[in-house]
Design a protein around this motif. Structure first.
Motif, PDB file in Angstrom:
ATOM      1  N   ALA A  58       2.184  -1.763 -10.603  1.00  0.00           N
ATOM      2  CA  ALA A  58       3.375  -1.652  -9.765  1.00  0.00           C
ATOM      3  C   ALA A  58       3.108  -2.023  -8.320  1.00  0.00           C
ATOM      4  O   ALA A  58       4.009  -2.057  -7.506  1.00  0.00           O
ATOM      5  N   LEU A  59       1.852  -2.322  -7.996  1.00  0.00           N
ATOM      6  CA  LEU A  59       1.485  -2.443  -6.600  1.00  0.00           C
ATOM      7  C   LEU A  59       1.670  -3.838  -6.034  1.00  0.00           C
ATOM      8  O   LEU A  59       1.466  -4.058  -4.857  1.00  0.00           O
TER       9      LEU A  59
ATOM     10  N   ARG B  79       0.826  -1.209   0.000  1.00  0.00           N
ATOM     11  CA  ARG B  79       0.000   0.000   0.000  1.00  0.00           C
ATOM     12  C   ARG B  79       0.862   1.262   0.000  1.00  0.00           C
ATOM     13  O   ARG B  79       0.529   2.242  -0.673  1.00  0.00           O
ATOM     14  N   ASN B  80       1.955   1.239   0.759  1.00  0.00           N
ATOM     15  CA  ASN B  80       2.848   2.398   0.779  1.00  0.00           C
ATOM     16  C   ASN B  80       3.518   2.597  -0.581  1.00  0.00           C
ATOM     17  O   ASN B  80       3.686   3.725  -1.046  1.00  0.00           O
TER      18      ASN B  80
ATOM     19  N   LEU C 155       3.977   5.650  -5.752  1.00  0.00           N
ATOM     20  CA  LEU C 155       3.925   5.624  -7.219  1.00  0.00           C
ATOM     21  C   LEU C 155       2.738   6.412  -7.756  1.00  0.00           C
ATOM     22  O   LEU C 155       2.856   7.127  -8.757  1.00  0.00           O
ATOM     23  N   THR C 156       1.606   6.300  -7.093  1.00  0.00           N
ATOM     24  CA  THR C 156       0.435   7.052  -7.532  1.00  0.00           C
ATOM     25  C   THR C 156       0.694   8.547  -7.414  1.00  0.00           C
ATOM     26  O   THR C 156       0.311   9.335  -8.288  1.00  0.00           O
ATOM     27  N   THR C 157       1.360   8.960  -6.362  1.00  0.00           N
ATOM     28  CA  THR C 157       1.689  10.375  -6.174  1.00  0.00           C
ATOM     29  C   THR C 157       2.585  10.883  -7.288  1.00  0.00           C
ATOM     30  O   THR C 157       2.359  11.963  -7.856  1.00  0.00           O
ATOM     31  N   ILE C 158       3.601  10.102  -7.649  1.00  0.00           N
ATOM     32  CA  ILE C 158       4.513  10.528  -8.724  1.00  0.00           C
ATOM     33  C   ILE C 158       3.808  10.505 -10.069  1.00  0.00           C
ATOM     34  O   ILE C 158       3.988  11.395 -10.906  1.00  0.00           O
TER      35      ILE C 158
ATOM     36  N   GLN D  85      -2.580   4.780 -15.952  1.00  0.00           N
ATOM     37  CA  GLN D  85      -3.266   4.410 -14.712  1.00  0.00           C
ATOM     38  C   GLN D  85      -3.068   2.924 -14.418  1.00  0.00           C
ATOM     39  O   GLN D  85      -2.795   2.537 -13.283  1.00  0.00           O
ATOM     40  N   ILE D  86      -3.206   2.101 -15.436  1.00  0.00           N
ATOM     41  CA  ILE D  86      -3.024   0.660 -15.263  1.00  0.00           C
ATOM     42  C   ILE D  86      -1.579   0.350 -14.903  1.00  0.00           C
ATOM     43  O   ILE D  86      -1.305  -0.501 -14.053  1.00  0.00           O
TER      44      ILE D  86
END
Length: 410
Positions: A397-398, A25-26, A31-34, A391-392
């Protein structure tokens, strides 16, 4: 090939309460932030995510080792800092836009920058095998030019003007491409493109493109694609709205005139019989007694302000406005965007539609909705494919491993 789920691809995410789950989750948060905000220093990432400096430092080291991000020593606010950015040149995403008479294939880096593209005109009634084989050849050429191979592809989105079954990924309604009906399009696409594929309706991609790149403050946006058919895509809070059946957005078959022309769907007086480019060009040909009318010829007459052609556009806009009034009253979107291949004629069409919608929509709703013509011209669907693919890529990457094509969401 890994087993697919019926809806969203499986991430293989660990149990939410485990240490590994917390790490995933972290990692997702960073990655979502970047992806959403661009390059940032480790201190900025800590502030944006709420994670500690130590956690950010550890995650960044892990992501650098996985070749997902790269770092650079910079000075920020007079102090030495580490700037973290996506390693955008190492891995890419692919967008494919298939239409009634066109094919567009493009590659992008993770900074939403176009690396290369190829455009082809297609014959009416083109087959899915030939078209997707051509798309595969185009992709191979683009990869050769950019120096990538298919292992560098994080995700590939194929946009098509058809309705797609959410579960089987087969074409359940191919009004614009009737010979594609019943085809397992994802399987055929992956066979020819040589990479895992996500399928999406073209109007949905057009809506996403405007939400991500143009109307970024809009919570709810409707994109109307006026081409050989007429379809709508809806973005709500930054996400594409998808129905369970895959049949959402079929506004081209709203009945606008009880005694109108019979549509190919079997109903009478559908919007497409009046306002689609196919109908407009046919009416233009009859009016000019031209057996081979073209859309470019129609647009040229609009630009020349020919009264008879402007009447065609005005009638089409009036019919479109009836539909927009229903959408506005039902959804009260922030923005309604008109797109497609009409070019400069789209402004006249929208103005007529706005006048019509003004007469029929609730005043408060109409006043709060911005009506506009797309600035993307013919490329909204291609850029929407890029946005969705990125987005995908972020989601892929998660799973706790490298952001690479070996981590596929299937």
């Amino acid at each position: 090939m890994a087993q697919r789920t019926k809806t969203e691809p499986s991430l293989g995410t660990p149990r939410s309460g485990s240490q590994q789950g917390l790490r995933v989750r972290n990692r997702q948060l960073v990655l979502t932030t970047i992806l959403n905000e661009g390059a940032a220093t480790q201190s900025e990432l800590a502030r944006s995510t709420g994670l500690s400096q130590g956690t950010i430092s550890s995650l960044v080291k892990e992501l650098v080792a996985d070749r997902v991000v790269e770092t650079e020593a910079v000075v920020s606010s007079g102090r030495r800092a580490t700037l973290v950015s996506l390693k955008s040149d190492a891995q890419i995403v692919v967008g494919v836009d298939v239409g009634r008479t066109h094919l567009r294939v493009a590659t992008f880096n993770l900074r939403h920058e176009l690396l290369g593209r190829k455009d082809f005109a297609l014959e009416l009634g083109h087959s899915y095998t030939q078209t997707l084989a051509l798309a595969g050849e185009c992709l191979t050429e683009l990869l050769e030019v950019s120096g990538h191979d298919r292992a560098a592809i994080l995700s590939c989105v194929v946009g098509v003007p058809v309705s797609i079954d959410t579960y089987s990924m087969s074409v359940i309604q191919g009004s614009v491409l009737p010979t594609w009906a019943g085809v397992d399009l994802r399987e055929v696409s992956e066979q020819h493109l040589g990479t895992p594929v996500t399928l999406e309706n073209d109007a949905n991609l057009g809506a996403l493109a405007h939400s991500v790149y143009d109307d970024t403050e809009a919570k709810n946006l409707v994109y109307i694609k006026i081409a050989s058919g007429i379809g709508a895509g809806l973005v709500q809070d930054g996400r594409i709205y998808r129905s369970t059946s895959g049949l959402s957005g079929e506004i081209g078959h709203f009945q606008v005139f009880d005694a109108g022309t019979v549509c190919y769907c079997g109903n009478r007086g559908c919007l497409e019989t009046i306002a689609s480019t196919r109908s407009l060009v046919a009416d233009f040909g009859r009016m000019r007694m031209n057996p081979e009318p073209t859309l470019s010829g129609l647009v040229a007459e609009v630009e020349a302000r020919d009264p008879a052609v402007l009447r065609l556009i005005d009638d089409a806009g009036a019919a479109l406005g009836k539909t927009l009034a229903v959408l506005a009253n039902l959804l009260a979107p922030d923005v309604i965007v008109i797109g497609g291949p009409l070019g400069s004629a789209a402004a006249d069409l929208l103005e007529a539609a706005r006048v019509s919608a003004h007469r029929q929509a609730l005043p408060a709703v109409e006043a709060s909705t911005n009506f506009k013509v797309s600035r993307f011209k013919n490329d909204a669907e291609l850029w929407g494919a890029c946005a969705l693919a990125i987005q995908i890529a972020g989601v892929r990457a998660l799973g706790g491993g490298p952001l690479s094509s070996s981590i596929t969401i299937k």
